[in-house]
Design a protein around this motif. Sequence first.
Motif, PDB file in Angstrom:
ATOM      1  N   SER A 114     -14.196  23.891  27.376  1.00  0.00           N
ATOM      2  CA  SER A 114     -14.123  24.955  28.283  1.00  0.00           C
ATOM      3  C   SER A 114     -14.057  23.948  29.609  1.00  0.00           C
ATOM      4  N   VAL A 115     -14.713  22.297  29.305  1.00  0.00           N
ATOM      5  CA  VAL A 115     -14.426  21.430  30.101  1.00  0.00           C
ATOM      6  C   VAL A 115     -14.432  20.141  29.653  1.00  0.00           C
ATOM      7  N   PRO A 116     -12.966  20.695  29.424  1.00  0.00           N
ATOM      8  CA  PRO A 116     -12.094  19.526  28.612  1.00  0.00           C
ATOM      9  C   PRO A 116     -12.546  17.690  28.757  1.00  0.00           C
ATOM     10  N   PRO A 117     -12.061  17.026  27.742  1.00  0.00           N
ATOM     11  CA  PRO A 117     -12.840  15.551  28.255  1.00  0.00           C
ATOM     12  C   PRO A 117     -11.227  15.134  28.860  1.00  0.00           C
ATOM     13  N   TRP A 118     -11.488  13.972  29.336  1.00  0.00           N
ATOM     14  CA  TRP A 118     -10.662  13.413  30.362  1.00  0.00           C
ATOM     15  C   TRP A 118      -9.231  13.567  30.334  1.00  0.00           C
ATOM     16  N   ARG A 119      -8.504  12.822  29.676  1.00  0.00           N
ATOM     17  CA  ARG A 119      -7.205  12.461  28.763  1.00  0.00           C
ATOM     18  C   ARG A 119      -6.833  14.275  28.370  1.00  0.00           C
ATOM     19  N   THR A 120      -7.719  15.281  27.879  1.00  0.00           N
ATOM     20  CA  THR A 120      -6.927  16.621  28.095  1.00  0.00           C
ATOM     21  C   THR A 120      -6.710  17.101  29.742  1.00  0.00           C
ATOM     22  N   ALA A 121      -8.028  16.444  30.140  1.00  0.00           N
ATOM     23  CA  ALA A 121      -7.229  17.588  31.346  1.00  0.00           C
ATOM     24  C   ALA A 121      -7.138  16.924  32.416  1.00  0.00           C
ATOM     25  N   ALA A 122      -6.503  15.909  32.495  1.00  0.00           N
ATOM     26  CA  ALA A 122      -5.600  15.438  33.407  1.00  0.00           C
ATOM     27  C   ALA A 122      -4.531  15.942  32.350  1.00  0.00           C
ATOM     28  N   ALA A 123      -3.454  15.836  31.299  1.00  0.00           N
ATOM     29  CA  ALA A 123      -2.545  16.331  30.849  1.00  0.00           C
ATOM     30  C   ALA A 123      -2.550  18.203  30.862  1.00  0.00           C
ATOM     31  N   LEU A 124      -3.798  18.609  30.505  1.00  0.00           N
ATOM     32  CA  LEU A 124      -3.939  20.582  30.961  1.00  0.00           C
ATOM     33  C   LEU A 124      -3.545  20.736  32.282  1.00  0.00           C
ATOM     34  N   ASP A 125      -3.945  19.874  33.567  1.00  0.00           N
ATOM     35  CA  ASP A 125      -3.668  20.204  34.599  1.00  0.00           C
ATOM     36  C   ASP A 125      -1.823  19.936  35.002  1.00  0.00           C
ATOM     37  N   ALA A 126      -1.069  18.842  34.286  1.00  0.00           N
ATOM     38  CA  ALA A 126      -0.753  18.980  33.969  1.00  0.00           C
ATOM     39  C   ALA A 126       0.387  20.177  33.835  1.00  0.00           C
ATOM     40  N   ARG A 127      -0.337  20.881  33.127  1.00  0.00           N
ATOM     41  CA  ARG A 127       0.745  21.522  32.732  1.00  0.00           C
ATOM     42  C   ARG A 127       0.600  22.943  33.352  1.00  0.00           C
ATOM     43  N   LYS A 128      -0.547  23.061  34.004  1.00  0.00           N
ATOM     44  CA  LYS A 128      -0.872  24.391  35.088  1.00  0.00           C
ATOM     45  C   LYS A 128      -0.018  23.872  35.848  1.00  0.00           C
ATOM     46  N   SER A 129      -0.140  23.402  36.648  1.00  0.00           N
ATOM     47  CA  SER A 129       0.932  22.831  37.709  1.00  0.00           C
ATOM     48  C   SER A 129       2.195  23.113  37.632  1.00  0.00           C
ATOM     49  N   GLN A 130       2.356  23.003  35.764  1.00  0.00           N
ATOM     50  CA  GLN A 130       4.859  23.400  35.654  1.00  0.00           C
ATOM     51  C   GLN A 130       4.209  24.486  35.474  1.00  0.00           C
ATOM     52  N   TRP A 131       3.081  25.438  34.683  1.00  0.00           N
ATOM     53  CA  TRP A 131       3.333  26.860  34.741  1.00  0.00           C
ATOM     54  C   TRP A 131       3.065  27.918  37.001  1.00  0.00           C
ATOM     55  N   ARG A 132       1.949  27.599  37.370  1.00  0.00           N
ATOM     56  CA  ARG A 132       2.804  27.656  38.918  1.00  0.00           C
ATOM     57  C   ARG A 132       3.491  27.278  39.430  1.00  0.00           C
ATOM     58  N   GLU A 133       4.447  26.490  38.960  1.00  0.00           N
ATOM     59  CA  GLU A 133       5.926  26.584  39.902  1.00  0.00           C
ATOM     60  C   GLU A 133       6.335  27.367  39.189  1.00  0.00           C
ATOM     61  N   ASP A 134       6.625  27.973  37.663  1.00  0.00           N
ATOM     62  CA  ASP A 134       7.318  28.413  36.811  1.00  0.00           C
ATOM     63  C   ASP A 134       6.991  30.204  37.168  1.00  0.00           C
ATOM     64  N   GLY A 135       5.660  30.407  37.989  1.00  0.00           N
ATOM     65  CA  GLY A 135       5.000  31.575  38.041  1.00  0.00           C
ATOM     66  C   GLY A 135       4.808  32.288  36.559  1.00  0.00           C
ATOM     67  N   VAL A 136       4.210  31.657  35.620  1.00  0.00           N
ATOM     68  CA  VAL A 136       3.283  31.957  35.096  1.00  0.00           C
ATOM     69  C   VAL A 136       1.795  32.540  34.565  1.00  0.00           C
ATOM     70  N   VAL A 137       1.351  32.862  34.615  1.00  0.00           N
ATOM     71  CA  VAL A 137       0.186  33.177  34.820  1.00  0.00           C
ATOM     72  C   VAL A 137      -0.887  32.796  32.633  1.00  0.00           C
ATOM     73  N   PRO A 138      -1.068  31.994  32.249  1.00  0.00           N
ATOM     74  CA  PRO A 138      -1.118  31.761  30.826  1.00  0.00           C
ATOM     75  C   PRO A 138      -2.008  32.500  31.054  1.00  0.00           C
ATOM     76  N   THR A 139      -2.765  32.962  29.305  1.00  0.00           N
ATOM     77  CA  THR A 139      -3.648  33.876  28.876  1.00  0.00           C
ATOM     78  C   THR A 139      -4.356  33.295  28.573  1.00  0.00           C
ATOM     79  N   ASP A 140      -5.946  33.352  28.358  1.00  0.00           N
ATOM     80  CA  ASP A 140      -6.878  32.526  27.477  1.00  0.00           C
ATOM     81  C   ASP A 140      -6.321  31.505  26.318  1.00  0.00           C
ATOM     82  N   ALA A 141      -5.597  32.383  25.844  1.00  0.00           N
ATOM     83  CA  ALA A 141      -4.886  31.407  24.762  1.00  0.00           C
ATOM     84  C   ALA A 141      -4.735  30.496  24.951  1.00  0.00           C
ATOM     85  N   ASP A 142      -3.687  30.523  25.635  1.00  0.00           N
ATOM     86  CA  ASP A 142      -2.509  29.659  26.174  1.00  0.00           C
ATOM     87  C   ASP A 142      -3.377  28.364  26.778  1.00  0.00           C
TER      88      ASP A 142
END
Length: 396
Positions: free
Chosen positions: A164-192
């Motif tokens: 729920s509070v990801p460690p630094w390296r995980t958080a940085a990569a996850l932020d990039a994934r979230k940015s890609q989802w926003r660009e693609d218009g994807v609303v991720p689920t809790d599992a995603d």
Amino acid sequence: MTTPEEPARPSAIAGYEDWPGYVQNQPRHRAATPAAQELADALGVPAAVPPVEVTVHWEETYDGVTTSQLSWQLGFGPRSTAWLVRPGGASGPLPGVLALHCHGGNKFGGADRLVELPQSHPSAAAARAGHYDGQALATEVARAGFAVLAHDTFAWGSRRFDLSVPPWRTAAALDARKSQWREDGVVPTDADLYNAAAGIHEDTVAKAAGLLGTSLAGMVAHDDLAALDILASLPGVDPERLGCIGFSGGGGRSLALAALSPRIKNYVVTCMMATFESLLPAYLDAHSWLLQTPGLWKLGEWPELTARSEAEGFLVQFAVADQLFPESGMREAHRILESLHPAGTYIGSFWPGGHVFTAGMQNEAIRYLARTLGAESPAAQHHLTLSTPIGTEDHR
């Protein structure tokens, strides 16, 4: 003059802060043979101490199958959730099977993908649809006359890390994934969201495990060994007739468990067999840390590890168009297995299609377990009389 406090760093092993102490103070798994001990040492498997108490949360019978939700607390980390599935109204001790869930890039869930439940999380339903031909493997095996235990293993489902509070390296990569989802218009689920973080975080888990002298596969084997002891101790289970079955990462778990415990009499490995050599260089990145424990190849090729087991026999199912393994590597593994094991103890079958545990493959696996472990229900007899023979070279 005061200096501002540095922000607290998030834990890299949240939910498992007691894991290092457990591994450092726990003796190592003692295998039954020197060959099995070499594997246990290579994986760094801590000794699994079965929990004193197993809690039954609910039980219900539907469509001829009784399903119970269980849980137990191991020596560290979150509490384990599992399901026991057996034929409704069964009398006398049943052969037992440990059903081992796959990796599947889905750590949000675990064994729930293998069980028919009153309410399934969408991630479990998606895993069944994508990997198991829409079938609940543990429930299908139970219908054939088995007591089947399916548990969440280390880092999956109820045993997952708190990201729920990801460690630094995980958080940085996850932020990039979230940015890609926003660009693609994807609303991720809790599992995603969790699975995206967990996929990145697996490197951190493997790093921590290596520092502690274990491995991701070794910790998974620890949980699997504990679950096997629980299955053997349950009322209505014959501890002399135990097997295990798994697809993909679960197939790797099945092989490792059979080598580490003499309790396993027969087992099934599906879509998880090739030579290590064939994975290099193009297929290495297709696999997780479950298969690629550092130094494991020193013990021999992946199929050669089966010779470290005392099981009476096993079935390996290959998918010819498996995206995760080259066909040449699977064929070579089959050749090695045939050379290592007496006729009739190893059975290999090749199926068309990709990395999926199809209904036909499941039927073959259930028939194999029913025949070798002695299931006697009408459903088992139905599977045994199906026309397709077990172990044909190619099902196309």
